[in-house]
Design a protein around this motif. Sequence first.
Motif, PDB file in Angstrom:
ATOM      1  N   PHE A   1       0.855  -1.183   0.000  1.00 29.61           N
ATOM      2  CA  PHE A   1       0.000   0.000   0.000  1.00 29.61           C
ATOM      3  C   PHE A   1       0.890   1.233   0.000  1.00 29.61           C
ATOM      4  O   PHE A   1       1.795   1.352   0.821  1.00 29.61           O
ATOM      5  CB  PHE A   1      -0.910  -0.006   1.231  1.00 29.61           C
ATOM      6  CG  PHE A   1      -1.716  -1.274   1.342  1.00 29.61           C
ATOM      7  CD1 PHE A   1      -2.931  -1.393   0.689  1.00 29.61           C
ATOM      8  CD2 PHE A   1      -1.229  -2.355   2.068  1.00 29.61           C
ATOM      9  CE1 PHE A   1      -3.656  -2.567   0.769  1.00 29.61           C
ATOM     10  CE2 PHE A   1      -1.951  -3.534   2.156  1.00 29.61           C
ATOM     11  CZ  PHE A   1      -3.174  -3.644   1.504  1.00 29.61           C
ATOM     12  N   VAL A   2       0.633   2.136  -0.923  1.00 25.05           N
ATOM     13  CA  VAL A   2       1.467   3.319  -1.116  1.00 25.05           C
ATOM     14  C   VAL A   2       0.650   4.564  -0.800  1.00 25.05           C
ATOM     15  O   VAL A   2      -0.415   4.780  -1.395  1.00 25.05           O
ATOM     16  CB  VAL A   2       1.993   3.379  -2.567  1.00 25.05           C
ATOM     17  CG1 VAL A   2       2.857   4.612  -2.783  1.00 25.05           C
ATOM     18  CG2 VAL A   2       2.775   2.109  -2.916  1.00 25.05           C
ATOM     19  N   ASN A   3       1.126   5.372   0.123  1.00 19.52           N
ATOM     20  CA  ASN A   3       0.517   6.657   0.446  1.00 19.52           C
ATOM     21  C   ASN A   3       0.867   7.597  -0.703  1.00 19.52           C
ATOM     22  O   ASN A   3       2.020   7.994  -0.858  1.00 19.52           O
ATOM     23  CB  ASN A   3       1.076   7.165   1.780  1.00 19.52           C
ATOM     24  CG  ASN A   3       0.450   8.447   2.247  1.00 19.52           C
ATOM     25  OD1 ASN A   3      -0.349   9.061   1.552  1.00 19.52           O
ATOM     26  ND2 ASN A   3       0.834   8.862   3.438  1.00 19.52           N
TER      27      ASN A   3
ATOM     28  N   PHE B   1      -0.341  10.193  -8.769  1.00 24.89           N
ATOM     29  CA  PHE B   1       0.842   9.328  -8.727  1.00 24.89           C
ATOM     30  C   PHE B   1       0.480   7.977  -9.330  1.00 24.89           C
ATOM     31  O   PHE B   1      -0.577   7.425  -9.044  1.00 24.89           O
ATOM     32  CB  PHE B   1       1.325   9.154  -7.277  1.00 24.89           C
ATOM     33  CG  PHE B   1       2.569   8.336  -7.158  1.00 24.89           C
ATOM     34  CD1 PHE B   1       3.808   8.899  -7.413  1.00 24.89           C
ATOM     35  CD2 PHE B   1       2.507   7.001  -6.804  1.00 24.89           C
ATOM     36  CE1 PHE B   1       4.967   8.152  -7.305  1.00 24.89           C
ATOM     37  CE2 PHE B   1       3.663   6.237  -6.695  1.00 24.89           C
ATOM     38  CZ  PHE B   1       4.892   6.817  -6.943  1.00 24.89           C
ATOM     39  N   GLY B   2       1.358   7.414 -10.148  1.00 29.00           N
ATOM     40  CA  GLY B   2       1.048   6.147 -10.802  1.00 29.00           C
ATOM     41  C   GLY B   2       2.144   5.105 -10.757  1.00 29.00           C
ATOM     42  O   GLY B   2       2.045   4.081 -11.428  1.00 29.00           O
ATOM     43  N   GLU B   3       3.172   5.333  -9.978  1.00 22.99           N
ATOM     44  CA  GLU B   3       4.308   4.403  -9.981  1.00 22.99           C
ATOM     45  C   GLU B   3       4.324   3.473  -8.760  1.00 22.99           C
ATOM     46  O   GLU B   3       5.379   3.117  -8.247  1.00 22.99           O
ATOM     47  CB  GLU B   3       5.604   5.204 -10.074  1.00 22.99           C
ATOM     48  CG  GLU B   3       5.710   5.974 -11.384  1.00 22.99           C
ATOM     49  CD  GLU B   3       7.018   6.718 -11.501  1.00 22.99           C
ATOM     50  OE1 GLU B   3       8.067   6.043 -11.538  1.00 22.99           O
ATOM     51  OE2 GLU B   3       6.982   7.963 -11.527  1.00 22.99           O
ATOM     52  N   HIS B   4       3.142   3.055  -8.339  1.00 26.47           N
ATOM     53  CA  HIS B   4       3.019   2.175  -7.177  1.00 26.47           C
ATOM     54  C   HIS B   4       3.859   0.896  -7.304  1.00 26.47           C
ATOM     55  O   HIS B   4       4.545   0.519  -6.352  1.00 26.47           O
ATOM     56  CB  HIS B   4       1.550   1.817  -6.931  1.00 26.47           C
ATOM     57  CG  HIS B   4       0.652   3.004  -6.886  1.00 26.47           C
ATOM     58  ND1 HIS B   4       0.109   3.549  -8.028  1.00 26.47           N
ATOM     59  CD2 HIS B   4       0.224   3.771  -5.859  1.00 26.47           C
ATOM     60  CE1 HIS B   4      -0.635   4.595  -7.704  1.00 26.47           C
ATOM     61  NE2 HIS B   4      -0.575   4.759  -6.394  1.00 26.47           N
TER      62      HIS B   4
ATOM     63  N   ALA C   1       0.051  -3.957  -5.681  1.00 26.01           N
ATOM     64  CA  ALA C   1       0.595  -2.645  -5.321  1.00 26.01           C
ATOM     65  C   ALA C   1      -0.536  -1.644  -5.499  1.00 26.01           C
ATOM     66  O   ALA C   1      -0.991  -1.407  -6.615  1.00 26.01           O
ATOM     67  CB  ALA C   1       1.781  -2.286  -6.208  1.00 26.01           C
ATOM     68  N   VAL C   2      -0.993  -1.083  -4.397  1.00 25.03           N
ATOM     69  CA  VAL C   2      -2.199  -0.271  -4.388  1.00 25.03           C
ATOM     70  C   VAL C   2      -1.897   1.115  -3.834  1.00 25.03           C
ATOM     71  O   VAL C   2      -1.164   1.253  -2.849  1.00 25.03           O
ATOM     72  CB  VAL C   2      -3.276  -0.954  -3.514  1.00 25.03           C
ATOM     73  CG1 VAL C   2      -4.542  -0.125  -3.439  1.00 25.03           C
ATOM     74  CG2 VAL C   2      -3.575  -2.348  -4.024  1.00 25.03           C
TER      75      VAL C   2
ATOM     76  N   SER D   1      -4.083   7.956   2.148  1.00 24.60           N
ATOM     77  CA  SER D   1      -3.394   8.073   3.435  1.00 24.60           C
ATOM     78  C   SER D   1      -3.139   6.674   3.985  1.00 24.60           C
ATOM     79  O   SER D   1      -3.778   5.707   3.569  1.00 24.60           O
ATOM     80  CB  SER D   1      -4.215   8.892   4.442  1.00 24.60           C
ATOM     81  OG  SER D   1      -5.373   8.187   4.826  1.00 24.60           O
ATOM     82  N   LEU D   2      -2.195   6.586   4.910  1.00 26.66           N
ATOM     83  CA  LEU D   2      -1.902   5.338   5.610  1.00 26.66           C
ATOM     84  C   LEU D   2      -1.747   5.666   7.092  1.00 26.66           C
ATOM     85  O   LEU D   2      -1.530   6.823   7.462  1.00 26.66           O
ATOM     86  CB  LEU D   2      -0.624   4.690   5.048  1.00 26.66           C
ATOM     87  CG  LEU D   2      -0.743   4.067   3.658  1.00 26.66           C
ATOM     88  CD1 LEU D   2       0.614   3.605   3.158  1.00 26.66           C
ATOM     89  CD2 LEU D   2      -1.739   2.915   3.654  1.00 26.66           C
ATOM     90  N   PRO D   3      -1.817   4.659   7.967  1.00 28.40           N
ATOM     91  CA  PRO D   3      -1.712   4.914   9.404  1.00 28.40           C
ATOM     92  C   PRO D   3      -0.463   5.727   9.757  1.00 28.40           C
ATOM     93  O   PRO D   3       0.621   5.474   9.233  1.00 28.40           O
ATOM     94  CB  PRO D   3      -1.650   3.519  10.014  1.00 28.40           C
ATOM     95  CG  PRO D   3      -2.352   2.653   9.017  1.00 28.40           C
ATOM     96  CD  PRO D   3      -2.008   3.239   7.681  1.00 28.40           C
TER      97      PRO D   3
END
Length: 150
Positions: free
Chosen positions: A94-96, A101-104, A129-130, A134-136
């Motif tokens: 998971f990518v914040n 942005f498209g390079e996950h 790859a998503v 936001s992430l924790p």
Amino acid sequence: MSIEARLNELGIALPDAAAPAANYVPFVRTGNLLYVSGQVPQQDGKLVVGQLGAGYSVEDGKAAARLCALSLIAQVRKASGDLDKVRVLKLNGFVNATADFGEHPAVINGASDLMVEVFGEKGRHARSAVGSSSLPFGVAVEVEGIFEIE
């Protein structure tokens, strides 16, 4: 060569397996499958925070994903007791990231590359790859994994 010897040869020191930050367990084993909860990047005792596409580079993201993978391996070692009996089946990354942005996949390669570096052919895996808005704790990346234990 054993996995522990390979880690030493690569100069990789695994972090301590982190305790959960909320109401969950770090891993669950059922039969020969091991599910490891999402690991967030930490360096020198601090969380690695940032958002890809907002001043945080792909290379920074790859480095953060590698830190997540190190923590995954530490959890797997704690759960299995023997990394030589481990096969990596799947990583979910998971990518914040900002909306544009498209390079996950390039970011999560930081975790995937480490798994192959450490486990060789047994480190090749399926993957997702998503992107996330936001992430924790504002971390840049989170990676979870599914492993097989012989």
